[in-house]
Enzyme design. Structure first.
Site, short mmCIF file in Angstrom:
data_model
loop_
_atom_site.label_atom_id
_atom_site.label_comp_id
_atom_site.label_asym_id
_atom_site.label_seq_id
_atom_site.Cartn_x
_atom_site.Cartn_y
_atom_site.Cartn_z
N GLY A 115 0.64 -1.21 -0.01
CA GLY A 115 -0.06 0.04 -0.02
C GLY A 115 0.90 1.22 -0.24
N GLN A 166 2.85 9.96 1.50
CA GLN A 166 4.28 9.51 1.44
C GLN A 166 5.30 9.51 0.40
OE1 GLN A 166 2.70 5.27 2.27
NE2 GLN A 166 4.46 4.93 3.13
N CYS A 192 6.41 -0.37 7.50
CA CYS A 192 5.91 0.92 6.68
C CYS A 192 7.12 1.43 5.88
CB CYS A 192 5.54 2.26 7.43
SG CYS A 192 4.90 3.59 6.68
N LEU A 193 6.98 1.82 4.43
CA LEU A 193 7.79 2.17 3.61
C LEU A 193 8.77 3.45 4.04
CD1 LEU A 193 6.22 1.40 0.11
CD2 LEU A 193 8.20 0.21 1.23
N HIS A 221 -3.81 1.23 8.20
CA HIS A 221 -2.38 1.90 7.90
C HIS A 221 -2.45 2.99 6.85
CE1 HIS A 221 2.07 1.34 8.00
NE2 HIS A 221 1.88 2.06 7.09
N GLU A 222 -3.02 2.87 5.78
CA GLU A 222 -2.81 3.85 4.55
C GLU A 222 -3.89 5.05 4.95
OE1 GLU A 222 -0.57 3.61 2.68
OE2 GLU A 222 -0.11 1.20 3.17
N HIS A 229 -2.14 7.27 7.26
CA HIS A 229 -1.14 8.08 6.68
C HIS A 229 -2.00 9.65 6.07
CE1 HIS A 229 2.70 6.23 6.27
NE2 HIS A 229 2.24 5.07 6.00
NI NI Z 1 3.16 3.13 5.86
#
Ligand code: NI
Length: 169
Positions: free
Chosen positions: A46, A51, A94-95, A136-137, A140
């Protein structure tokens, strides 16, 4: 298409809520395609617009386990309208929070409302892993990282580690 740079903690952009999308243009859809390419390249399941430094309420996700079964989903202005139950998201990562994983408590079932890439309204229920990814997304897009949902003690240990690394680099 283009790969976008993924912002990493402690970049301040990651902790700000994004603005809602007010109109879908070709330019916006191009950005969505770039987000998808960036997510697959990372690779991640995702990616939220914040991000990649985009101040727009958009996320992309694909929880299919293998490349050959790719199923890209796009959500514009997503929001959780119902939530219930509890599930342990084990070793969430998470990225934008490199080299760190932690268990997070999430809702086990959610109902999500949003629009697809063409602006068509979507309402659907999600549970289990998909529910975790979506929470999670969507977090963000509201400026919330998974490390904001763990204990203060754990979060401070992570912050200390990052500060140390930034001093060394
Ligand atoms: Ni993330």
């Amino acid at each position: 298409m283009a790969l976008l740079d993924i912002l990493e903690y402690p970049d301040g952009f990651l902790s700000k809520p994004v603005l809602p999308v007010t109109g879908i243009t070709g330019e916006l859809q191009q950005k969505i395609d770039d987000m998808a390419q960036t997510m697959y390249h990372a690779p991640g399941v995702g990616l939220a617009a914040s991000q990649v430094g985009l101040n727009q309420c958009i996320l992309v996700y694909d929880v299919s386990p293998r490349d050959e079964n790719r199923a890209l989903h796009v959500l514009i202005n997503p929001r959780i309208v119902c939530q219930e139950g509890e599930i342990l998201s084990e070793g969430e990562g998470c990225l934008s929070v490199p080299d760190y994983r932690s268990d997070v408590i999430r809702y086990s079932q959610i109902r999500v409302e949003g629009c697809d890439r063409d602006g068509k309204l979507l309402v659907f229920d999600a549970e289990g892993y998909l529910a975790i990814v979506l929470q999670h997304e969507i977090d963000h897009l509201q400026g919330v990282l998974f490390i904001d949902r763990i204990s203060v003690l754990k979060r401070n240990l992570y912050k200390k580690r990052i500060k140390k690394r930034l001093r060394q680099s």
